[in-house]
Design a protein around this motif. Structure first.
Motif, PDB file in Angstrom:
ATOM      1  N   LYS A   1       0.665  -1.048  -0.199  1.00 34.10           N
ATOM      2  CA  LYS A   1       0.344  -0.432  -0.220  1.00 34.10           C
ATOM      3  C   LYS A   1       0.261   0.679   0.083  1.00 34.10           C
ATOM      4  O   LYS A   1       2.077   1.148   1.090  1.00 34.10           O
ATOM      5  CB  LYS A   1      -0.838   0.672   1.158  1.00 34.10           C
ATOM      6  N   GLU A   2       0.604   2.395  -1.108  1.00 30.03           N
ATOM      7  CA  GLU A   2       1.784   3.790  -0.497  1.00 30.03           C
ATOM      8  C   GLU A   2       0.588   4.370   0.165  1.00 30.03           C
ATOM      9  O   GLU A   2      -0.394   4.121  -0.353  1.00 30.03           O
ATOM     10  CB  GLU A   2       1.407   3.319  -2.135  1.00 30.03           C
ATOM     11  N   ASN A   3       1.143   5.170   0.647  1.00 29.55           N
ATOM     12  CA  ASN A   3       0.859   6.106   1.321  1.00 29.55           C
ATOM     13  C   ASN A   3       1.420   8.036   1.444  1.00 29.55           C
ATOM     14  O   ASN A   3       2.723   7.564   0.505  1.00 29.55           O
ATOM     15  CB  ASN A   3       0.685   5.611   2.889  1.00 29.55           C
TER      16      ASN A   3
ATOM     17  N   ILE B   1       9.099   1.477   3.064  1.00 29.82           N
ATOM     18  CA  ILE B   1       9.928   1.675   2.174  1.00 29.82           C
ATOM     19  C   ILE B   1      10.510   2.913   1.794  1.00 29.82           C
ATOM     20  O   ILE B   1       8.745   3.568   1.725  1.00 29.82           O
ATOM     21  CB  ILE B   1      10.229   0.821   1.056  1.00 29.82           C
ATOM     22  N   ASN B   2      10.628   3.400   2.619  1.00 32.49           N
ATOM     23  CA  ASN B   2      10.602   5.320   1.750  1.00 32.49           C
ATOM     24  C   ASN B   2      10.648   6.069   0.946  1.00 32.49           C
ATOM     25  O   ASN B   2      10.495   4.801  -0.245  1.00 32.49           O
ATOM     26  CB  ASN B   2      12.293   6.374   2.186  1.00 32.49           C
ATOM     27  N   LYS B   3       9.673   7.154  -0.170  1.00 33.84           N
ATOM     28  CA  LYS B   3       9.633   6.949  -1.300  1.00 33.84           C
ATOM     29  C   LYS B   3      10.374   7.512  -2.215  1.00 33.84           C
ATOM     30  O   LYS B   3       9.578   6.845  -3.200  1.00 33.84           O
ATOM     31  CB  LYS B   3       8.653   8.790  -0.915  1.00 33.84           C
ATOM     32  N   ASN B   4      11.584   7.773  -1.782  1.00 34.50           N
ATOM     33  CA  ASN B   4      12.381   7.650  -2.848  1.00 34.50           C
ATOM     34  C   ASN B   4      13.455   6.542  -3.440  1.00 34.50           C
ATOM     35  O   ASN B   4      14.482   6.204  -4.312  1.00 34.50           O
ATOM     36  CB  ASN B   4      14.004   8.636  -2.607  1.00 34.50           C
TER      37      ASN B   4
ATOM     38  N   LEU C   1       6.329   3.713   0.833  1.00 35.53           N
ATOM     39  CA  LEU C   1       5.346   1.540   0.242  1.00 35.53           C
ATOM     40  C   LEU C   1       5.750   0.909   1.464  1.00 35.53           C
ATOM     41  O   LEU C   1       7.000   0.826   1.986  1.00 35.53           O
ATOM     42  CB  LEU C   1       6.588   1.538  -0.556  1.00 35.53           C
ATOM     43  N   THR C   2       4.264   0.610   1.666  1.00 36.41           N
ATOM     44  CA  THR C   2       4.320  -0.202   3.325  1.00 36.41           C
ATOM     45  C   THR C   2       3.837  -1.448   2.751  1.00 36.41           C
ATOM     46  O   THR C   2       2.965  -2.271   1.881  1.00 36.41           O
ATOM     47  CB  THR C   2       3.201  -0.095   3.631  1.00 36.41           C
TER      48      THR C   2
END
Length: 423
Positions: free
Chosen positions: A340-342, A417-420, A346-347
């Motif tokens: 799931k993206e937030n 997980i970090n956005k970048n 990313l989770t």
């Protein structure tokens, strides 16, 4: 002592605190000297004015020179050199001390020529309280003078320290900080020594195990190819047990060595673009192959993700999570992997149907060598380093990981997980 970063920081902190204390003691001494001089100057000026008034009353000219003599820290003599009215001396003293705002208890005595002795006058309290004791014997004669009086300040030393109370409190706090710092450093050094001993023991133990274990594996694999073993099903079964158990022991030793290596910070990440779906499928195949039983692993990704990560460690991270989920399942293992993206990135959620973790143990599951004590896990192999390794991999990538119990059964491990780090 070897000056590594840890020891350098400790030494720098100790020098800084000692330096501040030394500076504070210097300032305290300077403040004490200043306070002492200020009070003595007030006493001197007040007594000089009293002498001036006495000479004015007698209509005599004030002689040149200093009429006030400091005998000791709290004892002063005023030379009048002429007769004076004894009954007005106390009033003059009160008035002049009030002018210079000298709030000190004092007592005075006057030299009596007829009796050749000091005659005690009175004890005057700055706050109007009755004195606890008098000291008529504290006044001594001065053979060089004829008409004079003496003033004594019994509590002058306490006044010096009381006026510097803030300095004393701050200095005391600094000393307390120094004591706590030294005690904490000693505890840390002791703990560090025990940790180093533990690491050395683990490293030496595992290395010593690997040599005979390698010999056992070589001999077992060779024996397993011999005709006598192949033709005898029972011997062949026993030999396979030896090989399998030796391989398992070797895997455990490798894990311990790897954790020891990560503790010594010898790890360097080699990041590359990793296809998340492909990696999850690979882990699923290897998990099923290892456990040789029916395992339902449901991968539900919102889309295909390419993660910027160290492929080797990322694979091991996922493998450890899924392997634990299978080992701690009391029935047919079911693992659901969801993405799931937030706003943060990313989770990834790994949900299983295992036996869960007691709430008291939940905060410690990522600690090295920590194993949950329960009846159903006594026969489960492991050293409590799987989830510790998972947390370390996340820390290297600057990701976050957490574990929580599900409402019904099992646990969910979430990796942020970090956005970048993905696309």
């Amino acid at each position: 002592m070897k000056f590594n970063k840890f020891n350098t920081v400790i030494l720098a902190g100790f020098i800084a605190i000692v330096g501040v204390i030394v500076m504070q003691l210097f300032l305290l001494n300077q403040a004490y000297i200043f306070e002492k001089k200020d009070i003595e100057d007030k006493i001197h000026f007040a007594l000089q004015d009293v002498v001036n008034k006495i000479y004015r009353d007698n209509k005599k000219e004030l002689p040149i020179g200093n009429q006030i003599k400091k005998v000791s820290e709290n004892y002063f003599v005023a030379n009048v050199n002429d007769v004076f009215e004894n009954n007005i001396l106390e009033q003059y003293l009160k008035n002049e001390f009030e002018k210079v705002k000298l709030e000190l208890d004092y007592e005075y005595a006057i030299y009596d020529c007829s009796s050749d002795a000091m005659v005690y006058g009175n004890y005057v309290s700055a706050k109007g309280k009755e004195p606890s004791k008098f000291c008529a014997d504290c006044f001594s004669k001065n053979s060089d003078l004829t008409y004079y009086f003496a003033v004594r300040f019994p509590n002058i030393k306490q006044t010096y320290f009381r006026s510097l109370s803030q300095y004393w409190i701050f200095t005391g706090v600094l000393f307390l900080v120094l004591i706590i710092y030294v005690y904490s450093v000693l505890l840390m050094l002791k703990q560090k020594r025990y940790t180093d001993l533990q690491k050395d023991f683990i490293n030496n133990m595992t290395h010593e195990f690997k040599t005979p274990l390698a010999s056992i594996l070589i001999a077992s694999n060779y024996a397993n190819t011999q005709k006598e073993i192949i033709d005898n099903p029972k011997l062949s079964k026993y030999m396979q047990i030896i090989i399998n158990q030796s391989n398992k022991l070797n895997q455990h030793i490798e894990k311990i060595l790897y954790v020891a290596k990560t503790e010594s910070k010898q790890i360097e990440l080699e990041k590359s673009k990793v296809d998340l779906k492909v990696l999850l499928e690979l882990v699923r195949e290897n998990i099923i192959l290892k456990h040789q039983k029916e395992i339902n692993i449901d991968i539900q990704l919102e889309r295909n993700y390419i993660v910027q990560a160290d492929e080797f460690h990322f694979y091991n991270l996922i493998y450890n999570i899924m392997d634990n989920a299978v080992k701690y399942s009391n029935q047919n293992p079911e693992i659901k992997i969801q993405s799931k993206e937030n706003s943060k990135g990313l989770t990834l959620k790994f949900t299983d149907n295992g036996c869960g973790i007691p709430e008291n143990d939940l905060p410690f599951v990522f600690d090295k060598f920590y194993r949950v004590a329960r009846e159903d896990s006594k026969d489960i192999e492991g050293f409590g380093i799987g989830l510790s390794y998972v947390k370390r991999v996340c820390e290297w990538h600057k990701w976050k990981v957490e574990a929580k119990n599900n409402e019904e059964k099992g646990i969910t491990i979430t990796i942020q997980i970090n956005k970048n780090d993905y696309e």
